[in-house]
Design a protein around this motif. Structure first.
Motif: not given
Length: 519
Positions: A247, A236-238, A219, A206
């Motif tokens: 993203t 990355l996804a957050g 993310a 994270q």
């Protein structure tokens, strides 16, 4: 130690596409370098080359100098191999690079200080002092460097802060011995790092930080092995703390076992990333290579190996009588009651996982200022989140900023300012993080006022503190047809407490024509 691979940031975009062909060997050096640098006894040893240790950027600059000044013809893949091999086998240990991470991360507006009384005047008047601090050499090689400066830059001894002294004598007999003593080729730190097990970046992480003008973000990052040694891909996804999605994806290389270099695309915008992977919580910077002032300090933590507890709060403080979206990051957060201290109520749990809590919270109007007692399950955290009614003190950073006008060929460099609030004064003060402020700009002095610098130098965003310089001149509307330079006073005022202010100076100057990765 696991070997790493990559090149300096100045050519990272060129080098990443061909990672599969990279090989950590000395073959390219034997082919392209031994015409001038003789091979010595033992494999992987060459005159001059083997007597130095540098960062990946430092080695890339060395190879570039061989090409520019000595006519070395070198294919891109060979340059990549050479820099990779030298950064892995003759790099810097984490302890050796740590004092100059700001320079490696392209953090502008940094103020340098050194232990030697004349090092600043002797060396750091032409380039940053940190540039030489990121090298390790024996005395003979430091002496060679002094000779090189006089031979290559003949005006060195006649410039300001040189013609008033015997520059070469001081350089050879004071500066070189001092550098050899403090930055010798051999060091315990480097010997220990060569024997250490390098961190493995693969897995789930994270990441969190603050995006100027956009806000705090977090993310989930997944890192997998890519094509080529020490090459990686990441996704990355957050989201930002206001809920807007974030993203991205990228490709990276690791040098020297811990020096992470990546090209990223975040929400459609290109960035570069520099991280130090050697610690339990890797940290570094993401920045726009065309506008290095625009960047964000970030931290990462492995999802699986992290110890239970909280590590970060976004935001860092809550104001009395307000509803907020609060993000808590850590490990072991998916069980137990959530308590945020007296005067703070949780209206809704928006997201809850083992490593993240996203909460809709409300604070009472009579919230007691100070640290809030945060408890998740049976673990308490007393100095992570603060509450406040009003801000006692404001601190603007940087205190002295430099922005640059620009055009298509030499892009402008922005001025990016932040304002941090505090409760109390002195060592007992409590940091509140970024608090709501309004930004304004004014002439720094009477000369700036007379030259109408505020009108011509650029525009400061009152909400974000980001200064956008004007285009490069000359400007026929200005006196003497001069450039759009300026000397400005940047002021931040707390919203609702306009008397609580702090200010900084901003110099808006001309383009930077020489833009190496280490200045």
């Amino acid at each position: 130690m696991k070997q790493a691979f990559s090149t300096g940031l100045c050519s990272l975009a060129l080098l990443l596409p061909a990672l599969a062909q990279a090989s950590p060997s000395g073959e390219a050096i034997n082919r392209y370098c031994t015409g001038c640098h003789q091979a010595q006894d033992g494999a992987g040893s060459w005159s001059r080359i083997s007597q130095q240790r540098k960062t990946p950027e430092g080695w890339d600059m060395t190879v570039a100098r061989m090409q520019i000044m000595h006519g070395l013809e070198l294919p891109a893949d060979a340059r990549r191999d050479i820099v990779k091999y030298l950064a892995d086998t003759q790099g810097l240990a984490p302890e050796e690079s740590a004092p100059q991470r700001e320079l490696i991360e392209r953090r502008l507006n940094r103020i340098e200080s050194f232990d030697h009384p004349s090092y600043q005047e002797m060396c750091a008047r032409c380039h940053t002092g940190g540039r030489a601090q990121l090298q390790q050499r024996p005395l003979e090689e430091w002496e060679h460097l002094m000779h090189f400066h006089v031979g290559q830059f003949q005006t060195t001894e006649y410039q300001a802060m040189a013609r008033d002294r015997d520059w070469f004598d001081i350089a050879l007999n004071e500066i070189a011995p001092w550098l050899a003593e403090t930055q010798d080729l051999e060091s315990e730190a480097w010997n220990a790092w060569q024997q250490a097990e390098a961190p493995d970046p693969e897995g789930d992480w994270q990441l969190w930080g603050h995006w100027p003008g956009e806000g705090d973000f977090y993310a989930d990052v997944n890192i997998t092995a890519g094509e080529g040694e020490d090459a990686y891909t990441l996704t990355l996804a957050g989201a930002f703390t206001n809920g807007r999605p974030l993203t991205g994806e990228g490709r990276a290389i690791v040098y020297t076992g811990y020096e992470w270099r990546a090209n990223l695309e975040l929400n459609g915008r290109g960035f570069q990333q520099v991280l130090d992977l050697s610690g339990e919580r890797p940290s570094g910077r993401i920045f726009d290579d065309r506008d290095e002032a625009f960047g964000m300090q970030v931290e990462m933590m492995p999802v699986a190996a992290a110890a239970p507890g909280l590590v970060a709060s976004q935001p860092a403080s809550l104001k009395a009588g307000e509803r907020s979206r609060l993000v808590l990051l850590g490990q072991g957060l998916n069980e137990g009651e959530i308590e945020l201290g007296e005067g703070v109520s949780v209206r809704d749990v928006i997201e809850r996982s083992d490593h993240r809590l996203v909460l809709d919270v409300m604070t009472n109007a009579d919230l007691a200022p100070g640290w809030l007692s945060v408890r998740i399950g049976d673990r308490s955290h007393d100095r992570l989140l603060a509450g406040y009614r009003s801000v006692d003190r404001l601190e603007v950073s940087p205190a002295l900023g430099v922005a640059r006008v620009g055009n298509d060929k030499t892009p402008p460099v922005s001025g990016v300012f932040t304002a941090l609030g505090y409760l109390g004064e002195g060592e007992a003060s409590i940091p509140l993080g970024q608090v709501p402020v309004r930004w304004s700009v004014a002439p720094w002095d009477e000369i700036a006022e007379g030259e109408e610098d505020v009108k011509f130098a650029g525009v400061l965003d009152a909400a974000t503190g980001i200064f956008t310089p004007a285009g490069a001149g000359p400007n026929p509307l200005r006196r003497f047809n001069t450039n759009n330079a300026g000397n400005l006073r940047v002021t931040a005022s707390v919203v609702g407490q306009e008397e609580v202010q702090d200010e900084a100076q901003l110099i808006v100057t001309v383009q930077r024509w020489n833009n190496p990765p280490l200045r």
